[in-house]
Design a protein around this motif. Structure first.
Motif, mmCIF file in Angstrom:
data_model
loop_
_atom_site.group_PDB
_atom_site.id
_atom_site.type_symbol
_atom_site.label_atom_id
_atom_site.label_comp_id
_atom_site.label_asym_id
_atom_site.label_seq_id
_atom_site.Cartn_x
_atom_site.Cartn_y
_atom_site.Cartn_z
ATOM 1 N N SER A 1 59.793 -9.958 37.514
ATOM 2 C CA SER A 1 58.797 -8.950 37.155
ATOM 3 C C SER A 1 57.391 -9.544 37.042
ATOM 4 O O SER A 1 56.409 -8.819 37.097
ATOM 5 C CB SER A 1 59.181 -8.261 35.843
ATOM 6 N N ILE A 2 57.293 -10.847 36.891
ATOM 7 C CA ILE A 2 55.983 -11.488 36.719
ATOM 8 C C ILE A 2 55.242 -11.650 38.054
ATOM 9 O O ILE A 2 54.018 -11.713 38.096
ATOM 10 C CB ILE A 2 56.166 -12.856 36.018
ATOM 11 N N ILE A 3 56.000 -11.680 39.150
ATOM 12 C CA ILE A 3 55.390 -11.929 40.459
ATOM 13 C C ILE A 3 54.290 -10.906 40.769
ATOM 14 O O ILE A 3 54.471 -9.717 40.517
ATOM 15 C CB ILE A 3 56.475 -11.868 41.561
ATOM 16 N N GLY A 4 53.183 -11.393 41.302
ATOM 17 C CA GLY A 4 52.124 -10.496 41.754
ATOM 18 C C GLY A 4 50.840 -10.649 40.950
ATOM 19 O O GLY A 4 50.700 -11.569 40.154
ATOM 20 N N ARG B 1 50.057 -14.383 40.542
ATOM 21 C CA ARG B 1 51.098 -15.275 40.038
ATOM 22 C C ARG B 1 52.296 -15.311 40.990
ATOM 23 O O ARG B 1 52.791 -14.276 41.409
ATOM 24 C CB ARG B 1 51.553 -14.805 38.655
ATOM 25 N N PHE B 2 52.756 -16.491 41.295
ATOM 26 C CA PHE B 2 53.972 -16.701 42.097
ATOM 27 C C PHE B 2 53.981 -15.943 43.415
ATOM 28 O O PHE B 2 55.008 -15.432 43.831
ATOM 29 C CB PHE B 2 55.216 -16.333 41.284
ATOM 30 N N ALA B 3 52.825 -15.846 44.077
ATOM 31 C CA ALA B 3 52.793 -15.132 45.349
ATOM 32 C C ALA B 3 52.824 -16.113 46.519
ATOM 33 O O ALA B 3 52.910 -15.701 47.668
ATOM 34 C CB ALA B 3 51.557 -14.256 45.435
ATOM 35 N N GLY C 1 50.674 -17.686 48.041
ATOM 36 C CA GLY C 1 49.619 -17.539 49.028
ATOM 37 C C GLY C 1 49.801 -16.410 50.029
ATOM 38 O O GLY C 1 49.006 -16.264 50.937
ATOM 39 N N THR C 2 50.856 -15.588 49.892
ATOM 40 C CA THR C 2 50.975 -14.496 50.853
ATOM 41 C C THR C 2 50.535 -13.185 50.220
ATOM 42 O O THR C 2 50.679 -12.986 49.016
ATOM 43 C CB THR C 2 52.429 -14.312 51.371
ATOM 44 N N THR C 3 50.008 -12.284 51.053
ATOM 45 C CA THR C 3 49.584 -10.989 50.526
ATOM 46 C C THR C 3 50.788 -10.096 50.221
ATOM 47 O O THR C 3 50.676 -9.129 49.488
ATOM 48 C CB THR C 3 48.688 -10.248 51.543
ATOM 49 N N HIS C 4 51.949 -10.438 50.802
ATOM 50 C CA HIS C 4 53.117 -9.559 50.622
ATOM 51 C C HIS C 4 53.601 -9.505 49.183
ATOM 52 O O HIS C 4 54.236 -8.554 48.777
ATOM 53 C CB HIS C 4 54.266 -10.018 51.516
ATOM 54 N N LEU C 5 53.310 -10.568 48.448
ATOM 55 C CA LEU C 5 53.834 -10.609 47.083
ATOM 56 C C LEU C 5 52.798 -10.197 46.043
ATOM 57 O O LEU C 5 53.056 -10.248 44.853
ATOM 58 C CB LEU C 5 54.357 -12.016 46.772
ATOM 59 N N LEU C 6 51.612 -9.750 46.511
ATOM 60 C CA LEU C 6 50.547 -9.447 45.556
ATOM 61 C C LEU C 6 50.941 -8.345 44.581
ATOM 62 O O LEU C 6 50.519 -8.331 43.438
ATOM 63 C CB LEU C 6 49.268 -9.052 46.300
ATOM 64 N N ASP C 7 51.729 -7.383 45.037
ATOM 65 C CA ASP C 7 52.153 -6.309 44.136
ATOM 66 C C ASP C 7 53.544 -6.551 43.577
ATOM 67 O O ASP C 7 54.184 -5.646 43.070
ATOM 68 C CB ASP C 7 52.144 -4.965 44.869
#
Lengths: 333, 498
Positions: free
Chosen positions: B180-183, B192-194, B196-202
């Motif tokens: 749940s913290i990712i993004g 946090r914990f993305a 460097g990719t935009t896919h994990l921003l949310d």
């Protein structure tokens, strides 16, 4: 393809209309028309400001028969816009790809959360604007802006809720305001909520002391029997409707305005004749009854700029936002 | 009496022939949308905005509300039959619904889900009608501190959801919080914990995790045990009928969960998913046969289904009385209403009673329609289980993949789905319960955000959580629900000795 008679006829009708609307029509405008459906991207989930803009404009364009091709509303959510921008940036030169835009196109890259910023895309037109509004509870001691400014001076930890993350629109708006009022912008205790609505319910419940949000979004909460009171709006002149009684910041001696503009941009390096086509299309759209009705219902104000003006405006906005963000310490030096 | 008159006025609107057609169209479309994983009410409603624009606002809202509660109603089918939640609110239904289906009681599980949904929906409409304006006070009374305390209380359910090993349950819950913290962190704007990719921003969508860890993991597990080729036994659906004893058993859970679900729905941000989990874990704790929950207990189907439908109705309280959307779906509804020229909020009840009372009356009609529509369909829907196993498993796979792709149009999400499927398989093989992970994933986000927000407002003073009465009581209940299971056996032992 362009030689098809019905297309020629449509553009022939469109041109005088554009002229009647008082828009400058470039020479190439009649040289280009879309050859397939236009992908009109809202870089967010359904329900937000970009989505509403995309769906409303698409609908008006279709209902008023302004374009010979369909405008397909597409949601590409993620990263406050960054996911969609990354996708669109790869589609250089595509004349059939547009997206709704607003201050985040500048703020998100400044915060370091997007590799692409407004200079990577083609400005098409600015369409509308909204303004910020400062709210307190109806039973609050703060009668006007001065009271709030005084309170902020004495008690910098006074909580001001807003509907977006630190360093984005609402925060910039209140920080710029604080700065103009002679306060330390970085000291404002800005509490981010996940939307203006959530911020306002927290204000009603007394969980925060003031809220900064969009005037359009707040208008539904004001008026008869409201639990909230507006202390000021960030517009240069008073707004209409239920907001007509609310004085501007400037009226109250704080020389500060803040626009929450929205507009349309296209894929990088969009051909000039396509830009001209869309500029005219949106300018025509703003003149239709369908648009004016929808615009009033949504509490928007027309603020048209063509591609060139919009591009220059975006550059100015970037300067302004960088200043505020630097003052807030949110930009890495 | 006044409420009665208002309701009659509402029925006058809802019973207009066109509006009856809209209710029916809405709930029918909703049922189907709900059954298909990935295709949720949010995207369906967004697609309908241009259609409803030209409509009378009351008709537009009647139609769209029908799609919303219809989807929650229909979402239970794929949870029960395929272990693949159709909408986020029906995840908890699969905990006992799917085991029931595996034991040849799919018909009964679906029937219970339909009855519970109907009763939960109807009870909550009575609440909505009688006390909506009062309840807006409840929604407003919940600030960051109160949300934090509520989420803590919700998380204590991990104890009851981890059946065999508490340690394994806690580990699963921690993994859930970590996901749940990712993004992008809303409080600071930090990513946090993305990686460097935009896919994990949310972050990772909740349904991707749920479909992977439940449905896909189940497919892998069956394949691994070599069950893929075997013919499914015939007549796997079973009877739809409930015995008098069974009906008596589920009456209590349905009643309690309807009330609990409704109040959860009233709180902006909480909604059907959290409501159904709270209802499920509450019943598991109360029940004498609590240890059979998760193995096909009928109460474990009834409780979350009553709760999620009640929560769905409850979410109309902040929308209609405050003009504030409490969820993604109600945010789209708010947008649609604005486009139709209606501003929901305190003034709406006075300005447009036709919209308010019309939609409430239409909900009564819609719920009856859903029951009448769904019950006769159960044998046909459940037939899906009589398919040969290889076909059924491939169908589940396709369902999940199309569902996930349809949400984001992102191939990366498909890889995540696969990854969570493998994680779910590993968890099953090593005896880690999946429910605590899902629960922590849902609650973790709001819990963290609320805690930091509360502390930011208080200037870092932790006492706010105890100073405010609502949050203090919620935290006391949370502590009790952790301490009691430990203390109770000790007390009993002492008493037995004495």
């Amino acid at each position: 393809m362009f030689a098809k008679p019905h297309l020629v006829r449509l553009t022939a009708i469109a041109l005088p209309l554009a002229a009647a609307a008082g828009m400058s029509t470039t020479a190439q405008a009649d040289d280009w028309a879309p050859t397939r459906s236009i992908e009109f991207i809202a870089p967010a989930n359904p329900g937000g400001g970009w989505d509403t803009l995309v769906r409303t404009t698409s609908r008006v364009i279709q209902e008023e028969g302004l374009a010979e091709r369909n405008f397909a509303a597409i949601n590409v959510p993620g990263g406050g816009g960054a996911v969609a921008w990354a996708q669109i940036a790869r589609d250089s030169g595509n004349p059939h790809k547009l997206f709704a835009t607003s201050p985040p196109i500048i703020l998100v890259p400044l915060a370091g959360a997007s590799r692409y910023d407004h200079t990577d895309f083609t400005p098409v037109a600015r369409l509308i604007t909204d303004y910020s509004i400062l709210l307190v509870r109806d039973d609050s001691d703060y009668a006007d802006i001065d009271d709030l400014v005084e309170a902020l001076r004495e008690r910098p930890n006074l909580s001001v809720g807003g509907g977006s993350a630190p360093g984005s629109m609402d925060h910039i708006s209140i920080a710029g305001f604080a700065s103009a009022a002679g306060l330390d912008a970085a000291a404002v205790n800005y509490i981010p909520f996940s939307g203006g609505g959530e911020a306002m319910t927290n204000l009603m419940g007394g969980h925060v002391e003031a809220v900064i949000t969009g005037a359009g979004e707040a208008s539904g909460q004001l008026g008869e029997g409201s639990e909230l009171r507006a202390l000021g709006v960030s517009s240069p002149e008073r707004l209409g409707g239920v907001l007509a009684d609310i004085p501007t910041y400037q009226e109250q001696g704080i020389d500060y305005t803040f626009d929450i503009w929205r507009g349309v941009m296209g894929a990088p390096d969009m051909p000039a004749e396509a830009v001209a086509y869309y500029e005219d299309l949106f300018a025509q759209m703003l003149e239709t009854d369908g648009w004016q009705q929808a615009r009033d219902q949504l509490g928007w104000l027309d603020a048209y700029q063509n591609s060139e003006e919009f591009g220059a405006f975006l550059d100015e906005q970037k300067e302004l936002f960088s200043e505020v963000l630097t003052e807030l310490g949110l930009i890495g030096q | 009496m006044e409420a009665f008159n208002n309701l009659m006025f509402g029925f006058g609107i809802a019973l207009e022939p066109m509006n009856i057609a809209y209710v029916f169209g809405g709930v029918f479309a909703g049922t189907i949308i709900g059954m298909l994983p990935g295709l949720g009410p949010i995207s369906a409603l967004a697609l309908m905005i241009p259609v409803t624009f030209a409509m009378e606002p009351s008709s537009g809202l009647i139609l769209m509300a029908g799609v919303y509660y219809g989807a929650i109603f229909g979402g239970s089918s794929s949870s029960i039959l395929l272990n693949a939640p159709g909408v986020a609110g029906t995840v908890a239904t699969s905990f006992d619904g799917y085991p029931m289906a595996k034991q040849g009681m799919a018909g009964k599980a679906l029937a219970i889900a339909a009855y519970a949904s109907f009763i939960g929906g109807t009870i909550s409409i009575v609440f909505l009608m009688m006390v909506a304006p009062l309840l807006s006070r409840v929604a407003v009374a919940f600030g960051p501190t109160e949300y934090f305390a509520l989420m803590v209380l919700g998380l204590t359910a991990v104890v009851s959801l981890s059946d065999k090993s508490l340690v394994k349950g806690l580990i699963a819950a921690v993994v859930g919080v970590m996901i749940s913290i990712i993004g992008i962190d809303l409080q600071t704007g930090t990513v946090r914990f993305a990686f460097g990719t935009t896919h994990l921003l949310d972050g990772i969508d909740f349904l991707v995790v749920a479909l992977g860890i439940f449905a896909l993991a189940e497919v892998f597990y069956i394949l691994l045990r070599g069950g893929g080729g075997k013919e499914q036994p015939r007549n796997a659906i079973g009877s739809l009928k409930l015995t008098r004893k069974e009906a008596g058993e589920i009456a209590g859970p349905i009643g309690r969960s309807s009330v609990l679900g409704f109040f959860t729905g009233v709180l902006p941000g909480a909604g059907a998913t959290i409501g159904s989990f709270l209802g499920y874990s509450m019943e598991k704790r109360i029940a004498k046969d609590g240890d059979t929950f998760g193995k096909g207990n009928i109460k474990g189907v009834a409780a979350p289904e009553a709760a999620n439908n009640a929560a769905c109705t409850g979410s109309f309280v902040p929308l209609l009385t405050l003009g504030v959307p409490g969820s993604g779906t109600t945010a789209v509804l708010l947008g649609a209403l604005l486009v139709m020229g209606i501003t929901p909020g305190p003034a709406m009840l006075a300005d447009r009673p036709d919209v308010f009372w019309g939609v409430i009356a239409s909900m009564y009609i819609g719920n009856i329609m859903l029951l009448v529509l769904n019950l006769p369909l159960i044998p046909y829907i459940a037939k899906i289980l009589e398919m040969p196993r290889p076909l059924l498993l491939s169908l589940i796979l396709i369902f999940c993949m199309v569902g996930v792709y349809g949400m984001s149009f992102s191939v990366i999400d498909l890889l995540f789905l696969l990854g969570f499927g493998l994680l779910g398989l590993g968890m099953r093989l090593f005896g880690f319960p999946a429910a605590p992970l899902i629960l922590a994933l849902i609650l973790g986000d709001i819990m963290e955000e609320s805690m930091r927000r509360a502390l930011q407002i208080s200037g870092g003073d932790w006492m706010v959580f105890i100073d405010k009465p609502i949050s203090m009581w919620l935290l006391i209940i949370a502590s009790l629900s952790l301490i009691l299971p430990v203390v109770k056996p000790l007390l009993q032992k002492l008493r037995a000795r004495g």
